[in-house]
Design a protein around this motif. Structure first.
Motif, PDB file in Angstrom:
ATOM      1  N   LEU A 182      39.939 -26.814   5.655  1.00  0.00           N
ATOM      2  CA  LEU A 182      38.985 -27.426   6.567  1.00  0.00           C
ATOM      3  C   LEU A 182      38.166 -26.340   7.267  1.00  0.00           C
ATOM      4  O   LEU A 182      38.548 -25.163   7.238  1.00  0.00           O
ATOM      5  N   PRO A 183      37.047 -26.714   7.901  1.00  0.00           N
ATOM      6  CA  PRO A 183      36.174 -25.693   8.508  1.00  0.00           C
ATOM      7  C   PRO A 183      36.883 -24.764   9.479  1.00  0.00           C
ATOM      8  O   PRO A 183      36.558 -23.563   9.545  1.00  0.00           O
ATOM      9  N   LEU A 198      36.349 -29.942  12.855  1.00  0.00           N
ATOM     10  CA  LEU A 198      35.711 -31.123  12.271  1.00  0.00           C
ATOM     11  C   LEU A 198      34.707 -31.714  13.267  1.00  0.00           C
ATOM     12  O   LEU A 198      34.867 -32.819  13.784  1.00  0.00           O
ATOM     13  N   VAL A 229      31.964 -32.996  12.794  1.00  0.00           N
ATOM     14  CA  VAL A 229      31.277 -34.206  12.312  1.00  0.00           C
ATOM     15  C   VAL A 229      31.944 -35.480  12.814  1.00  0.00           C
ATOM     16  O   VAL A 229      31.339 -36.551  12.756  1.00  0.00           O
ATOM     17  N   VAL A 230      33.186 -35.384  13.302  1.00  0.00           N
ATOM     18  CA  VAL A 230      33.863 -36.594  13.793  1.00  0.00           C
ATOM     19  C   VAL A 230      33.714 -36.756  15.304  1.00  0.00           C
ATOM     20  O   VAL A 230      34.159 -37.761  15.861  1.00  0.00           O
ATOM     21  N   VAL A 266      41.304 -39.734  12.733  1.00  0.00           N
ATOM     22  CA  VAL A 266      40.840 -39.111  11.495  1.00  0.00           C
ATOM     23  C   VAL A 266      41.977 -39.162  10.488  1.00  0.00           C
ATOM     24  O   VAL A 266      43.109 -38.765  10.792  1.00  0.00           O
ATOM     25  N   PRO A 284      42.807 -37.660   7.035  1.00  0.00           N
ATOM     26  CA  PRO A 284      42.366 -36.702   6.017  1.00  0.00           C
ATOM     27  C   PRO A 284      42.829 -37.037   4.606  1.00  0.00           C
ATOM     28  O   PRO A 284      42.194 -36.626   3.645  1.00  0.00           O
ATOM     29  N   ALA A 327      36.926 -40.734   8.113  1.00  0.00           N
ATOM     30  CA  ALA A 327      37.071 -39.792   7.013  1.00  0.00           C
ATOM     31  C   ALA A 327      36.703 -38.380   7.469  1.00  0.00           C
ATOM     32  O   ALA A 327      36.116 -38.179   8.537  1.00  0.00           O
ATOM     33  N   LEU A 328      37.016 -37.390   6.643  1.00  0.00           N
ATOM     34  CA  LEU A 328      36.733 -35.999   6.992  1.00  0.00           C
ATOM     35  C   LEU A 328      35.246 -35.725   7.144  1.00  0.00           C
ATOM     36  O   LEU A 328      34.854 -34.780   7.829  1.00  0.00           O
ATOM     37  N   ASP A 329      34.406 -36.558   6.510  1.00  0.00           N
ATOM     38  CA  ASP A 329      32.960 -36.359   6.639  1.00  0.00           C
ATOM     39  C   ASP A 329      32.360 -37.120   7.823  1.00  0.00           C
ATOM     40  O   ASP A 329      31.142 -37.158   7.997  1.00  0.00           O
ATOM     41  N   GLY A 330      33.229 -37.761   8.629  1.00  0.00           N
ATOM     42  CA  GLY A 330      32.772 -38.454   9.812  1.00  0.00           C
ATOM     43  C   GLY A 330      32.425 -39.912   9.612  1.00  0.00           C
ATOM     44  O   GLY A 330      32.118 -40.611  10.581  1.00  0.00           O
ATOM     45  N   THR A 331      32.467 -40.401   8.389  1.00  0.00           N
ATOM     46  CA  THR A 331      32.175 -41.808   8.141  1.00  0.00           C
ATOM     47  C   THR A 331      33.407 -42.659   8.452  1.00  0.00           C
ATOM     48  O   THR A 331      34.541 -42.163   8.453  1.00  0.00           O
TER      49      THR A 331
END
Length: 422
Positions: free
Chosen positions: A23-24, A70, A72-73, A84, A86, A138-142
């Motif tokens: 992850l970032p 993360l 984006v979340v 979240v 993952p 989700a990990l992409d924030g959706t």
């Protein structure tokens, strides 16, 4: 360490690794979660017991941003109950374990499966008028789509036929599970069956409709089963949000149900009183504690209608024995969703009177600093010996599963016949 109440021995256990995600903010290591609930079956071999993990690896929004970058979340910070997820494919599972001396070993894991053979996800189920769905991110924030087969499993009882009863927070609901992990049926609150349309198992509206009034993320948390499998004891984690979240926030009692396992009929309802928030000393040292921070996380049946109850904040855990006697049964109309005032309103207004159960303190971990926070699982090993476990949340915040054997200064309060169960 020894004090006037108990002697505590930490036991050796190694978490099973499942996956590592890049992850970032750095790697996220996912380990097997087993600490949401424990159970023993009288017919199992000596030393054998069972555990349940919850929905799967998940993170609150704050730690997801702070620990793993993360960002984006972060837009979901104000969404109540948002988590979240993952790896939503890593869902609920039972685990068989063995205690041998001072060591605990994971023998096997049984993912819960639908009739198609597919494993259940930990995704939230669809919400309705009185059944709010927690957002899964989700990990992409959706936002991940709800899953009518999804479950957040928090309690387990081992049945004499080799199967299990499993408690779920989402529905809230009860799963009847076969010995191999296959879901035989899901009991949900009457009137909510349509929310589970398309589920990968039979869905039955066997529970009272009032169960759908659970506060978000505070559903059915704890189970205990009679040795013959006829009676199931169920505790909600917190007071219901009935008729609204304010009643949940202010109420001081949790509903306990005694149920007929053949029909789902609630044959008796009781009220378990929380201790005042200021008595949870370790929690208070970390910040303000409200009534709504308190929870019931585990039940153990000591004798017919006699329970050992795990009551906790986060850092502080207390164990109490209670006797479920007819004098403390609530009236049948207080199981009716339409009754006003509700039990939660009466509780919030201090109008329960003598109806609440009488509690006998067995253990307070504020007196045992060597026992960690976030205890959710409990079994009885002998008349004076307990086994406690924390919830490691699948290792998402670096917490390891830990077990403690606790030898009490005196035997637990259960009858002579029932002593032989352990």
């Amino acid at each position: 360490m020894t004090n006037t109440r108990a002697r505590v021995t930490p036991l050796a256990y190694t978490d099973a690794e499942i996956a590592t995600l890049d992850l970032p903010g750095g790697p996220l290591s996912i380990t097997r979660g087993i600490g949401s609930g424990l159970a023993r079956r009288a017919g199992d071999a000596p030393g054998i017991f069972w555990a349940i993990g919850d929905r799967g690896p998940n993170l609150k929004i704050g730690p997801a941003v702070k620990l793993y970058g993360l960002t984006v979340v972060a837009c979901h910070t104000d969404a109540e109950g948002a988590k979240v997820m993952p790896r939503p494919d890593i869902g609920p599972a039972l685990s068989e374990l063995r205690i041998d001396g001072d060591t605990i070993t994971l023998l096997r894991t049984l993912p819960l499966r639908g009739r198609s053979g597919a494993t259940l996800s930990g995704l939230p189920t669809p919400g309705g008028a009185n059944s709010v769905s927690e957002p899964a991110i989700a990990l992409d924030g959706t936002i991940l789509a709800p899953d009518p087969s999804g479950a957040d499993t928090e309690g387990v009882a081992a049945a004499p036929d080799g199967g299990f009863w499993v408690a779920d927070e989402y529905g809230p609901s009860l799963f009847r599970v076969a010995a191999d992990g296959a879901v035989l049926a899901r009991w949900v609150p009457s009137g909510t069956e349509d929310l589970f349309a398309g589920a990968d198992y039979p869905v039955v509206g066997a529970l009272p409709a009032i169960a759908a009034r659970r506060q978000i993320n505070r559903g059915v948390e704890a189970l205990a089963l009679s040795d013959d499998g006829a009676w199931l004891y169920l505790a909600f984690q917190s007071p219901l949000a009935h008729p609204d979240a304010e009643a949940h926030r202010m109420a001081r009692h949790v509903r306990i149900w005694k149920m007929d396992t053949a029909t789902g009929t609630v044959v008796a309802q009781y009220l378990y009183p929380f201790d005042p928030p200021e008595t949870f000393r370790r929690d208070c040292a970390l910040g303000a504690v409200d009534w709504s921070d308190l929870k019931v996380s585990e039940l153990v049946l000591l004798a017919p209608d006699r329970l050992l109850i795990l009551e906790r904040g986060s850092a502080t855990t207390k164990l109490y024995a209670v006797q479920l006697d007819p004098a403390h049964e609530t009236s049948p109309e207080l199981l009716d969703d339409a009754t006003r005032p509700t039990l939660e309103q009466l509780s919030a207004d201090g109008l329960i009177g003598d109806l609440a159960l009488t509690k006998t303190l067995i253990l307070d971990t504020d007196d045992l600093p060597e026992i960690d926070a976030d205890l959710e699982g409990l079994i009885v090993l002998s008349p004076n010996t307990l086994l406690l476990v924390n919830d490691n949340d699948f290792g998402t915040e670096g917490v390891q599963t830990r077990f403690w054997r606790v030898k009490l200064a005196a035997d637990l309060p259960f009858g002579q016949v029932e002593r032989e169960r352990f």
